[in-house]
Design a protein around this motif. Structure first.
Motif, PDB file in Angstrom:
ATOM      1  N   GLU A 175       0.833  -1.203   0.000  1.00 39.32           N
ATOM      2  CA  GLU A 175       0.000   0.000   0.000  1.00 39.32           C
ATOM      3  C   GLU A 175       0.865   1.249   0.000  1.00 39.32           C
ATOM      4  OE1 GLU A 175      -3.882   1.754   2.442  1.00 39.32           O
ATOM      5  OE2 GLU A 175      -2.562   0.277   3.390  1.00 39.32           O
TER       6      GLU A 175
ATOM      7  N   GLU B 233       0.599   5.385   0.586  1.00 41.08           N
ATOM      8  CA  GLU B 233      -0.334   6.252   1.327  1.00 41.08           C
ATOM      9  C   GLU B 233       0.226   7.657   1.463  1.00 41.08           C
ATOM     10  OE1 GLU B 233      -1.847   6.470   5.974  1.00 41.08           O
ATOM     11  OE2 GLU B 233      -1.349   4.527   5.072  1.00 41.08           O
TER      12      GLU B 233
ATOM     13  N   SER C  80      -5.032   6.426   0.104  1.00 39.46           N
ATOM     14  CA  SER C  80      -4.064   5.383  -0.217  1.00 39.46           C
ATOM     15  C   SER C  80      -4.610   4.448  -1.283  1.00 39.46           C
ATOM     16  CB  SER C  80      -3.696   4.583   1.038  1.00 39.46           C
ATOM     17  OG  SER C  80      -4.811   3.856   1.523  1.00 39.46           O
TER      18      SER C  80
ATOM     19  N   ALA D   8      -4.000   0.365  -2.546  1.00 38.76           N
ATOM     20  CA  ALA D   8      -3.429  -0.911  -2.118  1.00 38.76           C
ATOM     21  C   ALA D   8      -3.495  -1.920  -3.259  1.00 38.76           C
ATOM     22  CB  ALA D   8      -4.179  -1.442  -0.902  1.00 38.76           C
TER      23      ALA D   8
END
Length: 377
Positions: free
Chosen positions: A35, A37, A200, A202
């Motif tokens: 991920e 972010e 974010s 992912a």
């Protein structure tokens, strides 16, 4: 001695972060996620330095945190909570007067409630350290009472909306709070805090429809014989008390906590906490008549205390996050105290404890680094 403590602190986190991830490689049922972010945030103005009493004469009111996390989620049964855990790194970007701290932390999160197969409200907890602050000790930053050391502890908590875009991708939008301080390992220690939006993306390497999908509110109920668990934790810590006096003080404690598991995700219960704090009930005096103050120590009994605490705990695979509040009722301390802790399961009955103690709902007291034993089913 101080640099040695910082190296040991860094080594502790490196060992812990490695221990979190390495066992998962032998598990073929684990879902792997990466991920990226970004967290644009507002800096909480809790300090004169942040409000403009600094060499630049400007408020330090904005920051941006960039993060990269690698997490694991066990497929398990669909009735199990879809919890995940892993490690992360990142950088805090704010005024050059504060430096460019690099973050290293462990991650734990889970869905609070699932609105559909593709949308859920999740929480996430981060616990680790930040390296590279321009601290009070630097000559050009001696007015900075925000952080007193180049290394601080880092605590983060987010709530976010997870939106599944496909088999491999999620988009997450939410809000988070971050706290940075050195838990009185060095003075001054007024702390750096920010809060702001989390955005974010992912990527899941091997997500399938068999991934566990239960949330905290739909966690399975446990049979009666599996509901009571006992934790015994022994911990130690170190802290400073005064900027003008060089002495540091040790802290040691022992907690006994019976907890009742409401379901597979939540547990509550009391805790009996004994603590020895070498920094309490001190007086200062000019012993040698030279104008230099020195500490005078009370009897040992005035630095021992026994407290009672009410605790709530999230019981996820590998990690258990607990929070409690209580009051010291016997001994040399008489105040309210609060604890935040992450318990990292090493075996079924043995865990590491990484905690943080405050008192009177506001003041940082000390880190609680220790080990624990767990009894029960």
């Amino acid at each position: 001695m101080n640099s040695r403590r910082h190296r040991l602190f860094s080594l502790f986190w490196l060992i812990l972060l490695t221990a979190v991830v390495m066992p998962a490689y032998a598990d073929t049922t684990t879902v792997h996620r990466l991920e990226v972010e970004g967290v644009p945030s507002h800096v909480i103005q809790n300090n004169r330095y942040l409000r403009g009493s600094n060499p630049e004469g400007e408020q330090i009111k904005n920051s941006l945190t960039l993060k990269l996390t690698y997490t694991l989620q066990h497929s398990g049964r669909q009735e199990e909570v879809g919890a995940y855990h892993g490690i992360g790194t990142g950088m805090l970007l704010t005024s050059q007067q504060m430096g460019r701290p690099v973050l290293a932390y462990i991650v734990q999160g889970a869905p609070i409630i699932n609105f559909s197969r593709s949308v859920s409200l999740n929480y996430e907890l981060n616990l680790g350290a930040a390296f590279g602050w321009k601290s009070y000790r630097e000559v050009d930053n001696e007015d900075n009472h925000v952080v007193g050391s180049p290394v601080t502890a880092y605590i983060g908590a987010d709530v976010y909306l997870r939106m599944r875009l496909g088999r491999h991708f999620d988009l997450n939008v939410g809000y988070g709070y971050n706290h940075f301080s050195n838990a009185n390992l060095r003075m001054p220690n007024e702390g750096f805090n920010n809060m702001g939006a989390r955005v974010s993306a992912a990527y899941y390497f091997n997500r399938t429809d068999q991934t566990a999908r239960a949330s905290l509110f739909t966690a399975e109920t446990l049979p009666k014989e599996r509901r009571w668990v006992w934790d015994i934790v022994a911990y130690g810590g170190w802290k400073k008390k005064s900027l003008s006096l060089p002495a540091g003080f040790g802290v040691a404690g022992l907690s006994v906590s019976p907890t009742y598991r409401l379901n597979s995700a939540f547990a509550i219960g009391p805790s009996l906490d004994g603590v020895y704090d070498h920094s309490v009930n001190l007086t200062t005096s000019d012993v040698n008549g030279d104008g230099l103050l020195e500490y005078e120590y009370p009897s040992r009994s005035q630095q021992l205390a026994l407290g009672l605490q009410a605790r709530a705990e999230l019981t996820m695979p590998l990690f258990r996050a607990s929070a409690g509040f209580g009051r010291y009722v016997v001994g040399g301390l008489s105040c309210f105290y609060e604890t935040l802790a992450m318990k990292v399961d090493v075996t079924r009955h043995f865990f590491l404890n990484i905690g943080y103690c405050l008192y009177n709902y506001n003041y940082t007291n000390n880190l609680m680094l220790g080990i624990g034993l767990r009894f029960g089913s």
